[in-house]
Every structure is written in C-alpha cells, then in structure tokens.
Design a protein around this motif. Structure first.
Motif, mmCIF file in Angstrom:
data_model
loop_
_atom_site.group_PDB
_atom_site.id
_atom_site.type_symbol
_atom_site.label_atom_id
_atom_site.label_comp_id
_atom_site.label_asym_id
_atom_site.label_seq_id
_atom_site.Cartn_x
_atom_site.Cartn_y
_atom_site.Cartn_z
ATOM 1 N N ASN A 11 0.857 -1.174 0.000
ATOM 2 C CA ASN A 11 0.000 0.000 0.000
ATOM 3 C C ASN A 11 0.893 1.223 0.000
ATOM 4 O OD1 ASN A 11 -2.521 -1.323 0.082
ATOM 5 N ND2 ASN A 11 -2.193 -1.761 2.240
ATOM 6 N N PHE A 12 0.788 2.016 -1.032
ATOM 7 C CA PHE A 12 1.637 3.192 -1.177
ATOM 8 C C PHE A 12 0.799 4.322 -1.756
ATOM 9 C CE2 PHE A 12 4.759 5.815 -3.472
ATOM 10 C CZ PHE A 12 5.573 6.131 -2.398
ATOM 11 N N PRO A 13 0.428 5.300 -0.935
ATOM 12 C CA PRO A 13 -0.480 6.352 -1.392
ATOM 13 C C PRO A 13 0.212 7.531 -2.070
ATOM 14 C CG PRO A 13 -0.075 6.590 0.949
ATOM 15 C CD PRO A 13 0.677 5.360 0.499
ATOM 16 N N GLY A 14 1.464 7.381 -2.483
ATOM 17 C CA GLY A 14 2.205 8.485 -3.068
ATOM 18 C C GLY A 14 1.612 8.998 -4.372
ATOM 19 N N LEU A 15 1.806 10.287 -4.596
ATOM 20 C CA LEU A 15 1.307 10.948 -5.802
ATOM 21 C C LEU A 15 2.495 11.527 -6.548
ATOM 22 C CD1 LEU A 15 -1.693 12.832 -4.198
ATOM 23 C CD2 LEU A 15 -1.735 10.659 -5.417
ATOM 24 N N CYS A 16 2.896 10.855 -7.605
ATOM 25 C CA CYS A 16 4.066 11.297 -8.353
ATOM 26 C C CYS A 16 4.191 10.417 -9.588
ATOM 27 C CB CYS A 16 5.308 11.171 -7.464
ATOM 28 S SG CYS A 16 6.684 12.194 -8.001
ATOM 29 N N ASN A 17 5.356 10.453 -10.232
ATOM 30 C CA ASN A 17 5.682 9.550 -11.330
ATOM 31 C C ASN A 17 6.490 8.389 -10.761
ATOM 32 O OD1 ASN A 17 4.531 11.249 -13.255
ATOM 33 N ND2 ASN A 17 6.429 12.377 -13.493
ATOM 34 N N TYR A 18 6.163 7.170 -11.195
ATOM 35 C CA TYR A 18 6.835 5.990 -10.673
ATOM 36 C C TYR A 18 7.161 5.018 -11.789
ATOM 37 C CZ TYR A 18 4.918 7.735 -6.329
ATOM 38 O OH TYR A 18 4.602 8.531 -5.284
ATOM 39 N N VAL A 19 8.292 4.331 -11.665
ATOM 40 C CA VAL A 19 8.586 3.211 -12.553
ATOM 41 C C VAL A 19 7.766 2.043 -12.015
ATOM 42 C CG1 VAL A 19 10.327 1.604 -13.391
ATOM 43 C CG2 VAL A 19 10.892 4.021 -13.142
ATOM 44 N N PHE A 20 6.840 1.591 -12.814
ATOM 45 C CA PHE A 20 5.949 0.492 -12.412
ATOM 46 C C PHE A 20 6.606 -0.858 -12.660
ATOM 47 C CE2 PHE A 20 2.346 -2.401 -13.191
ATOM 48 C CZ PHE A 20 1.696 -2.266 -11.981
ATOM 49 N N ALA A 21 7.228 -1.004 -13.828
ATOM 50 C CA ALA A 21 7.903 -2.258 -14.174
ATOM 51 C C ALA A 21 8.935 -1.976 -15.248
ATOM 52 C CB ALA A 21 6.898 -3.283 -14.688
ATOM 53 N N SER A 22 10.035 -2.733 -15.228
ATOM 54 C CA SER A 22 11.042 -2.600 -16.273
ATOM 55 C C SER A 22 11.822 -3.898 -16.368
ATOM 56 C CB SER A 22 11.985 -1.428 -16.001
ATOM 57 O OG SER A 22 12.773 -1.681 -14.864
ATOM 58 N N HIS A 23 12.509 -4.049 -17.484
ATOM 59 C CA HIS A 23 13.366 -5.204 -17.701
ATOM 60 C C HIS A 23 14.704 -4.896 -17.054
ATOM 61 C CE1 HIS A 23 15.732 -8.033 -20.341
ATOM 62 N NE2 HIS A 23 14.807 -8.801 -19.815
ATOM 63 N N CYS A 24 15.100 -5.661 -16.066
ATOM 64 C CA CYS A 24 16.266 -5.301 -15.268
ATOM 65 C C CYS A 24 17.608 -5.649 -15.922
ATOM 66 C CB CYS A 24 16.185 -5.937 -13.886
ATOM 67 S SG CYS A 24 16.141 -7.731 -13.900
ATOM 68 N N ASN A 25 17.616 -6.477 -16.954
ATOM 69 C CA ASN A 25 18.885 -6.887 -17.553
ATOM 70 C C ASN A 25 19.063 -6.392 -18.979
ATOM 71 O OD1 ASN A 25 19.747 -8.316 -15.277
ATOM 72 N ND2 ASN A 25 18.506 -10.080 -15.850
ATOM 73 N N ALA A 26 18.390 -5.324 -19.338
ATOM 74 C CA ALA A 26 18.492 -4.826 -20.713
ATOM 75 C C ALA A 26 18.408 -3.305 -20.700
ATOM 76 C CB ALA A 26 17.372 -5.412 -21.566
ATOM 77 N N ALA A 27 18.513 -2.738 -21.870
ATOM 78 C CA ALA A 27 18.467 -1.278 -21.993
ATOM 79 C C ALA A 27 17.105 -0.743 -21.562
ATOM 80 C CB ALA A 27 18.738 -0.884 -23.451
ATOM 81 N N TYR A 28 17.094 0.503 -21.117
ATOM 82 C CA TYR A 28 15.886 1.183 -20.661
ATOM 83 C C TYR A 28 14.794 1.142 -21.728
ATOM 84 C CZ TYR A 28 13.017 5.206 -19.283
ATOM 85 O OH TYR A 28 11.978 6.033 -18.962
ATOM 86 N N GLU A 29 15.149 1.269 -23.007
ATOM 87 C CA GLU A 29 14.171 1.311 -24.081
ATOM 88 C C GLU A 29 13.551 -0.047 -24.372
ATOM 89 O OE1 GLU A 29 17.177 2.850 -24.325
ATOM 90 O OE2 GLU A 29 16.390 4.869 -24.100
ATOM 91 N N ASP A 30 14.143 -1.109 -23.889
ATOM 92 C CA ASP A 30 13.653 -2.453 -24.150
ATOM 93 C C ASP A 30 12.247 -2.662 -23.571
ATOM 94 O OD1 ASP A 30 14.653 -4.550 -25.629
ATOM 95 O OD2 ASP A 30 15.156 -5.721 -23.850
ATOM 96 N N PHE A 31 12.082 -2.317 -22.301
ATOM 97 C CA PHE A 31 10.807 -2.531 -21.625
ATOM 98 C C PHE A 31 10.785 -1.675 -20.367
ATOM 99 C CE2 PHE A 31 9.013 -5.317 -18.142
ATOM 100 C CZ PHE A 31 7.713 -4.880 -18.286
ATOM 101 N N ASN A 32 9.898 -0.696 -20.329
ATOM 102 C CA ASN A 32 9.796 0.196 -19.179
ATOM 103 C C ASN A 32 8.379 0.740 -19.120
ATOM 104 O OD1 ASN A 32 9.859 3.027 -17.957
ATOM 105 N ND2 ASN A 32 11.837 2.203 -17.341
#
Length: 110
Positions: A11-32
């Motif tokens: 439970n996290f009530p923060g209001l902002c921009n967040y990285v929800f999911a990403s591919h941890c072993n590849a480039a940022y553009e691969d999956f974010n």
C-alpha cells in the motif's frame, strides 16, 4: 495499491511519477512502464501511463493515446504493439510478450 508478480501487496499512497515495471537486464528502451498518480476528489488515480517497448514510446491517458509523440486512433496496431479499448479497460500487447491492462482509473495489470 500494488501486487507484485510474486504475490506481495504494498500500500503506497504516493502521488508522483513511478517506474511500475522494467526489464532489469536490458536497456531502458527495451521494456519500461511508468505511471503518474494524481488525486481525484479524495481518491488516488492513475492519470498517465508511459510505456517504452523496444524503442517505441506509448503515452496513455483517458483522453488520448500517443505513439512516439503522435496522437493515434484506437484500435492501433503497428511496430509490434497493439492497443485497443473496450468498455472495461484499455489493453496494450506487444510482440515481446508484455501485456498491460488499465481500467483508465485506479487499476493496472501487467
């Protein structure tokens, strides 16, 4: 507010921009996937989703969908991405196997 792939609930009530999911072993553009949460009344809502899938940038709001900064009409299929809207959710699928469903309100599933 969030349930992880392994079943943990946070439970996290923060209001902002967040990285929800990403591919941890590849480039940022691969999956974010990033989300922006804002307050509507007294309820935190997901107002904006940004997805980067294999170099393609998709931005989703209730009002519009853009691909690489160009507004598109739904259903949309191109560059290995399919975006469609039903009366229950917006669904994004990609050729790399990532699927996202958003109720255009407070719930997102990857």
């Amino acid at each position: 507010h969030f349930k992880t792939f392994d079943g943990d609930i946070f439970n996290f009530p923060g209001l902002c921009n967040y990285v929800f999911a990403s591919h941890c072993n590849a480039a940022y553009e691969d999956f974010n996937i990033q989300i922006r949460r804002t307050m509507v009344g007294n309820t935190p809502m997901i107002s904006h989703i940004t997805m980067k899938l294999e170099g393609v940038a998709a931005e989703l709001t209730k009002e519009a969908v853009t691909i690489n900064s160009n507004r598109v009409q739904l259903p949309y299929t191109q560059s290995g991405i399919m975006i469609e809207r039903s009366n229950i959710y917006m669904k994004i699928t990609s050729k790399i196997g990532v699927m996202l469903m958003w109720n255009e309100d407070d719930s997102i599933l990857v």
